[in-house]
Design a protein around this motif. Sequence first.
Motif, PDB file in Angstrom:
ATOM      1  N   GLU A  82      -9.503   5.700  -7.914  1.00  0.00           N
ATOM      2  CA  GLU A  82     -10.033   5.621  -6.547  1.00  0.00           C
ATOM      3  C   GLU A  82      -9.765   3.860  -6.225  1.00  0.00           C
ATOM      4  O   GLU A  82      -9.542   3.341  -5.205  1.00  0.00           O
ATOM      5  N   VAL A  83     -10.131   3.149  -7.259  1.00  0.00           N
ATOM      6  CA  VAL A  83     -10.036   1.806  -7.023  1.00  0.00           C
ATOM      7  C   VAL A  83      -8.667   1.131  -6.737  1.00  0.00           C
ATOM      8  O   VAL A  83      -8.384   0.557  -5.669  1.00  0.00           O
ATOM      9  N   THR A  84      -7.588   1.841  -7.428  1.00  0.00           N
ATOM     10  CA  THR A  84      -6.185   1.552  -7.167  1.00  0.00           C
ATOM     11  C   THR A  84      -5.728   2.069  -5.753  1.00  0.00           C
ATOM     12  O   THR A  84      -5.061   1.298  -4.999  1.00  0.00           O
ATOM     13  N   ILE A  85      -6.318   3.102  -5.508  1.00  0.00           N
ATOM     14  CA  ILE A  85      -5.858   3.914  -4.145  1.00  0.00           C
ATOM     15  C   ILE A  85      -6.561   2.936  -3.007  1.00  0.00           C
ATOM     16  O   ILE A  85      -5.657   2.890  -2.168  1.00  0.00           O
ATOM     17  N   LYS A  86      -7.760   2.430  -3.188  1.00  0.00           N
ATOM     18  CA  LYS A  86      -8.236   1.678  -2.058  1.00  0.00           C
ATOM     19  C   LYS A  86      -7.433   0.130  -1.862  1.00  0.00           C
ATOM     20  O   LYS A  86      -7.169   0.074  -0.825  1.00  0.00           O
ATOM     21  N   LEU A  87      -7.140  -0.067  -2.986  1.00  0.00           N
ATOM     22  CA  LEU A  87      -6.057  -1.332  -2.785  1.00  0.00           C
ATOM     23  C   LEU A  87      -4.886  -1.135  -2.195  1.00  0.00           C
ATOM     24  O   LEU A  87      -4.537  -1.781  -1.256  1.00  0.00           O
ATOM     25  N   LEU A  88      -4.133   0.120  -2.466  1.00  0.00           N
ATOM     26  CA  LEU A  88      -3.006   0.542  -1.873  1.00  0.00           C
ATOM     27  C   LEU A  88      -3.201   0.756  -0.515  1.00  0.00           C
ATOM     28  O   LEU A  88      -2.531   0.100   0.495  1.00  0.00           O
ATOM     29  N   GLN A  89      -4.218   1.397   0.029  1.00  0.00           N
ATOM     30  CA  GLN A  89      -4.610   1.761   1.271  1.00  0.00           C
ATOM     31  C   GLN A  89      -4.750   0.557   2.127  1.00  0.00           C
ATOM     32  O   GLN A  89      -4.223   0.133   3.085  1.00  0.00           O
ATOM     33  N   LYS A  90      -5.438  -0.546   1.668  1.00  0.00           N
ATOM     34  CA  LYS A  90      -5.628  -1.709   2.329  1.00  0.00           C
ATOM     35  C   LYS A  90      -4.261  -2.730   2.511  1.00  0.00           C
ATOM     36  O   LYS A  90      -4.114  -2.777   3.453  1.00  0.00           O
ATOM     37  N   ALA A  91      -3.503  -2.523   1.462  1.00  0.00           N
ATOM     38  CA  ALA A  91      -2.237  -3.227   1.578  1.00  0.00           C
ATOM     39  C   ALA A  91      -1.331  -2.641   2.751  1.00  0.00           C
ATOM     40  O   ALA A  91      -0.801  -3.098   3.214  1.00  0.00           O
ATOM     41  N   MET A  92      -1.406  -1.317   2.536  1.00  0.00           N
ATOM     42  CA  MET A  92      -0.598  -0.489   3.398  1.00  0.00           C
ATOM     43  C   MET A  92      -1.070  -0.723   5.085  1.00  0.00           C
ATOM     44  O   MET A  92      -0.328  -1.042   5.865  1.00  0.00           O
ATOM     45  N   LEU A  93      -2.395  -0.756   5.213  1.00  0.00           N
ATOM     46  CA  LEU A  93      -2.846  -1.079   6.699  1.00  0.00           C
ATOM     47  C   LEU A  93      -2.465  -2.569   6.941  1.00  0.00           C
ATOM     48  O   LEU A  93      -2.090  -2.746   8.098  1.00  0.00           O
ATOM     49  N   GLU A  94      -2.674  -3.451   6.146  1.00  0.00           N
ATOM     50  CA  GLU A  94      -2.326  -5.079   6.372  1.00  0.00           C
ATOM     51  C   GLU A  94      -1.118  -5.253   6.665  1.00  0.00           C
ATOM     52  O   GLU A  94      -0.581  -6.073   7.124  1.00  0.00           O
ATOM     53  N   SER A  95      -0.238  -4.488   5.914  1.00  0.00           N
ATOM     54  CA  SER A  95       1.171  -4.681   6.240  1.00  0.00           C
ATOM     55  C   SER A  95       1.693  -4.580   7.452  1.00  0.00           C
ATOM     56  O   SER A  95       2.812  -5.368   7.792  1.00  0.00           O
ATOM     57  N   GLY A  96       1.363  -3.552   8.242  1.00  0.00           N
ATOM     58  CA  GLY A  96       1.830  -3.339   9.497  1.00  0.00           C
ATOM     59  C   GLY A  96       3.038  -2.523   9.589  1.00  0.00           C
ATOM     60  O   GLY A  96       3.529  -1.986  10.793  1.00  0.00           O
ATOM     61  N   ASN A  97       3.450  -2.227   8.298  1.00  0.00           N
ATOM     62  CA  ASN A  97       4.692  -1.275   8.284  1.00  0.00           C
ATOM     63  C   ASN A  97       4.273   0.034   8.194  1.00  0.00           C
ATOM     64  O   ASN A  97       3.220   0.487   8.073  1.00  0.00           O
ATOM     65  N   ASP A  98       5.481   0.990   8.222  1.00  0.00           N
ATOM     66  CA  ASP A  98       4.987   2.405   8.076  1.00  0.00           C
ATOM     67  C   ASP A  98       6.017   2.991   6.800  1.00  0.00           C
ATOM     68  O   ASP A  98       6.096   4.321   6.887  1.00  0.00           O
TER      69      ASP A  98
END
Length: 209
Positions: A82-98
């Motif tokens: 969950e910790v790693t996934i939260k970091l991945l989610q945050k990075a995905m949202l902040e990147s503005g990419n899809d």
Amino acid sequence: MGSIEAARKEANGSLTEKKPCVVFVLGGPGSGKGTQCANIVQHFGYTHLSAGDLLRAEIKSGSENGTMIQNMIKEGKIVPSEVTIKLLQKAMLESGNDKFLIDGFPRNEENRAAFEAVTKIEPAFVLFFNCPEEEMERRLLNRNQGREDDNIETIRKRFKVFLESSLPVIEYYNAKGKVREIDAAKSIEDVFEDVKVIFTPKEEQVATA
């Protein structure tokens, strides 16, 4: 607790609305994943997210979360999915990419199941850099240029861990027809030619054929 749950729902909401294209990148240590991810980013506009880099950056930030991660690593414990996934989610949202390449994750079946359960995202496919152990060993020893005797032991342990934990993930997605396997023993240029075929839309391939 409510606010954390709400934040998670909100993050998921905005991520699932985007319907991001996620590609998991798996391969043993020395299989050339990092080099090829850089090429894919340059040519196909993906954002490259390395689970290991995100964890290291969180530790460096000195946040409470970072301290917890650091302590777990020091004690030889595995950081919860969950910790790693939260970091991945945050990075995905902040990147503005899809479009995302997620490198070095999921490391095992538990990671995989947690990622799909938390994000509600299934990868488009898994890019698997398959490289013979002897070749990966040779590359890592050349790269390390350290004392070979202590390196070789560590390297072999890393291979063993990769095989035991990651192969079930590859088998799971293979059964769904989602694994794109690359012969990673070839030269960097040749490997990228094979990668390009996978990432180029079919209609473009026909046009250039």
